[in-house]
Design an enzyme around this catalytic site. Structure first.
Site, PDB file in Angstrom:
ATOM      1  N   LYS A  20      84.400 -30.119 -17.351  1.00 49.59           N
ATOM      2  CA  LYS A  20      84.466 -29.580 -16.052  1.00 49.59           C
ATOM      3  C   LYS A  20      84.171 -30.761 -15.195  1.00 49.59           C
ATOM      4  CE  LYS A  20      82.265 -25.305 -15.439  1.00 49.59           C
ATOM      5  NZ  LYS A  20      81.358 -24.482 -15.230  1.00 49.59           N
ATOM      6  N   ASP A  73      81.085 -22.336 -11.021  1.00 51.47           N
ATOM      7  CA  ASP A  73      81.026 -21.101 -12.008  1.00 51.47           C
ATOM      8  C   ASP A  73      82.604 -20.640 -12.079  1.00 51.47           C
ATOM      9  OD1 ASP A  73      78.867 -19.736 -13.739  1.00 51.47           O
ATOM     10  OD2 ASP A  73      80.326 -17.975 -13.158  1.00 51.47           O
ATOM     11  N   PHE A 148      89.592 -28.088 -22.533  1.00 48.50           N
ATOM     12  CA  PHE A 148      88.400 -27.421 -23.005  1.00 48.50           C
ATOM     13  C   PHE A 148      88.613 -25.883 -22.988  1.00 48.50           C
ATOM     14  CE2 PHE A 148      87.431 -27.754 -18.728  1.00 48.50           C
ATOM     15  CZ  PHE A 148      86.568 -26.460 -18.242  1.00 48.50           C
ATOM     16  N   LYS A 171      96.648 -30.648 -15.147  1.00 47.57           N
ATOM     17  CA  LYS A 171      95.937 -29.270 -14.965  1.00 47.57           C
ATOM     18  C   LYS A 171      95.290 -29.138 -13.627  1.00 47.57           C
ATOM     19  CE  LYS A 171      91.882 -27.002 -17.008  1.00 47.57           C
ATOM     20  NZ  LYS A 171      90.826 -26.679 -17.582  1.00 47.57           N
ATOM     21  N   HIS A 176      92.439 -23.487 -11.134  1.00 48.87           N
ATOM     22  CA  HIS A 176      91.202 -22.756 -10.178  1.00 48.87           C
ATOM     23  C   HIS A 176      90.378 -23.717  -9.815  1.00 48.87           C
ATOM     24  CE1 HIS A 176      90.917 -23.319 -14.492  1.00 48.87           C
ATOM     25  NE2 HIS A 176      89.597 -22.873 -14.561  1.00 48.87           N
ATOM     26  N   ARG A 177      90.066 -24.611 -10.608  1.00 51.38           N
ATOM     27  CA  ARG A 177      88.950 -25.794 -10.574  1.00 51.38           C
ATOM     28  C   ARG A 177      89.611 -26.797  -9.484  1.00 51.38           C
ATOM     29  NH1 ARG A 177      87.688 -26.334 -14.877  1.00 51.38           N
ATOM     30  NH2 ARG A 177      85.778 -24.843 -14.743  1.00 51.38           N
TER      31      ARG A 177
HETATM   32  P1  ITT Z   1      78.068 -24.975 -17.194  1.00 52.97           P
HETATM   33  O1  ITT Z   1      77.579 -23.517 -16.843  1.00 52.97           O
HETATM   34  O2  ITT Z   1      77.023 -25.738 -17.596  1.00 52.97           O
HETATM   35  O3  ITT Z   1      78.998 -25.636 -15.833  1.00 52.97           O
HETATM   36  P2  ITT Z   1      80.066 -23.559 -18.875  1.00 52.97           P
HETATM   37  O4  ITT Z   1      80.981 -24.079 -19.765  1.00 52.97           O
HETATM   38  O5  ITT Z   1      79.149 -22.384 -19.164  1.00 52.97           O
HETATM   39  O6  ITT Z   1      79.361 -24.809 -18.094  1.00 52.97           O
HETATM   40  P3  ITT Z   1      81.260 -21.385 -17.118  1.00 52.97           P
HETATM   41  O7  ITT Z   1      80.120 -20.668 -17.316  1.00 52.97           O
HETATM   42  O8  ITT Z   1      81.668 -21.768 -15.498  1.00 52.97           O
HETATM   43  O9  ITT Z   1      80.887 -22.852 -17.530  1.00 52.97           O
HETATM   44  O10 ITT Z   1      82.389 -21.234 -17.970  1.00 52.97           O
HETATM   45  C1  ITT Z   1      82.555 -19.861 -18.482  1.00 52.97           C
HETATM   46  C2  ITT Z   1      83.505 -20.043 -19.709  1.00 52.97           C
HETATM   47  O11 ITT Z   1      84.830 -20.129 -19.476  1.00 52.97           O
HETATM   48  C3  ITT Z   1      83.173 -21.197 -20.839  1.00 52.97           C
HETATM   49  O12 ITT Z   1      83.249 -20.954 -22.025  1.00 52.97           O
HETATM   50  C4  ITT Z   1      84.173 -22.360 -20.277  1.00 52.97           C
HETATM   51  O13 ITT Z   1      84.356 -23.346 -21.551  1.00 52.97           O
HETATM   52  C5  ITT Z   1      85.412 -21.602 -19.928  1.00 52.97           C
HETATM   53  N1  ITT Z   1      85.884 -22.360 -18.777  1.00 52.97           N
HETATM   54  C6  ITT Z   1      85.531 -22.693 -17.719  1.00 52.97           C
HETATM   55  N2  ITT Z   1      86.517 -23.356 -16.922  1.00 52.97           N
HETATM   56  C7  ITT Z   1      87.613 -23.349 -17.844  1.00 52.97           C
HETATM   57  C8  ITT Z   1      88.702 -24.262 -17.675  1.00 52.97           C
HETATM   58  O14 ITT Z   1      89.136 -24.857 -16.669  1.00 52.97           O
HETATM   59  N3  ITT Z   1      89.635 -23.976 -18.920  1.00 52.97           N
HETATM   60  C9  ITT Z   1      89.235 -23.409 -20.037  1.00 52.97           C
HETATM   61  N4  ITT Z   1      87.969 -22.751 -20.112  1.00 52.97           N
HETATM   62  C10 ITT Z   1      87.316 -22.617 -18.941  1.00 52.97           C
END
Ligand code: ITT
Length: 191
Positions: A20, A73, A148, A171, A176-177
């Site tokens: 991220k 998030d 990831f 990507k 979204h990001r």
């Molecule tokens: P932080 O809270 O420490 O920032 P996190 O990985 O827990 O990291 P999120 O709660 O935002 O972050 O993500 C929820 C899940 O969605 C988590 O398993 C991520 O790996 C996944 N995710 C988030 N953004 C993604 C993306 O761009 N591509 C694929 N999976 C994603």
């Protein structure tokens, strides 16, 4: 180049997810905005709204480190599963993994899913939240080794590649990001 990051050190990013952070950096760098990883707790409340989750986490982190910061998030919402895993995306990824999602989707024809990001920025002036969304489909098997999380099973509309088959720049052009980060950067650069 003049850096738009606050002070000399840039804006804090509060996240344990290196993928991220890399993606946010790749977008924000283009606007001269510098990020640095800061150690603060990211407290995740239970809510159906990722905006509320991001806002609460940003506020808590700000009260801890008192420096301008960003919290991202994100969630994956699968239409045929009524928006699941949504706010449980992290938990489900850890417990069920990609195979678990594919198994849940085995006999389901409607493969539509969306990723959403709420990016909360907070500093001494207040808080702003920027959202980004991309829809596409859940593939029948994981493909690719980049990215990831759910990237190997998500293919955005308009592409024949999964996010895991793209490099960061590609990507970000769909994601979204990438969208949330560009909205933030445009707002931040105008201030
Ligand atoms: P932080 O809270 O420490 O920032 P996190 O990985 O827990 O990291 P999120 O709660 O935002 O972050 O993500 C929820 C899940 O969605 C988590 O398993 C991520 O790996 C996944 N995710 C988030 N953004 C993604 C993306 O761009 N591509 C694929 N999976 C994603």
């Amino acid at each position: 180049m003049l850096s738009l990051g606050e002070g000399q050190n840039g804006i804090c990013i509060v996240s344990e997810n290196e993928g991220k952070i890399r993606e946010l950096n790749a977008t924000l760098r283009g606007y001269g905005i510098k990020l640095r990883k800061c150690a603060a707790k990211k407290i995740e409340i239970q809510s159906d709204s990722i905006e509320e989750i991001a806002k609460f986490a940003a506020l808590q982190a700000y009260s801890e480190i008192k420096a301008p910061l960003i919290v991202d998030d994100s969630a994956l919402l699968i239409e045929a599963l009524n928006g699941f895993p949504g706010p449980y995306s992290s938990y489900v990824y850890e417990r069920l993994g990609l195979r678990g999602i594919i198994k849940l989707m085995e006999d389901i024809k409607n493969r539509r899913a969306c990723f959403v990001t709420a990016l909360a920025y907070i500093d001494a002036h207040g808080m702003e939240v920027f959202e980004g969304r991309v829809c596409g489909e859940i593939t029948s098997r994981p493909r690719g080794s980049g990215g990831f999380g759910y990237d190997p099973i998500f293919m955005p509309e308009g592409s024949a590649k999964t996010f895991a088959e793209m490099d960061i720049v590609e990507k970000n052009s769909y994601s979204h990001r990438g969208k949330a980060a560009r909205s933030f950067a445009e707002w931040f650069s105008r201030r």
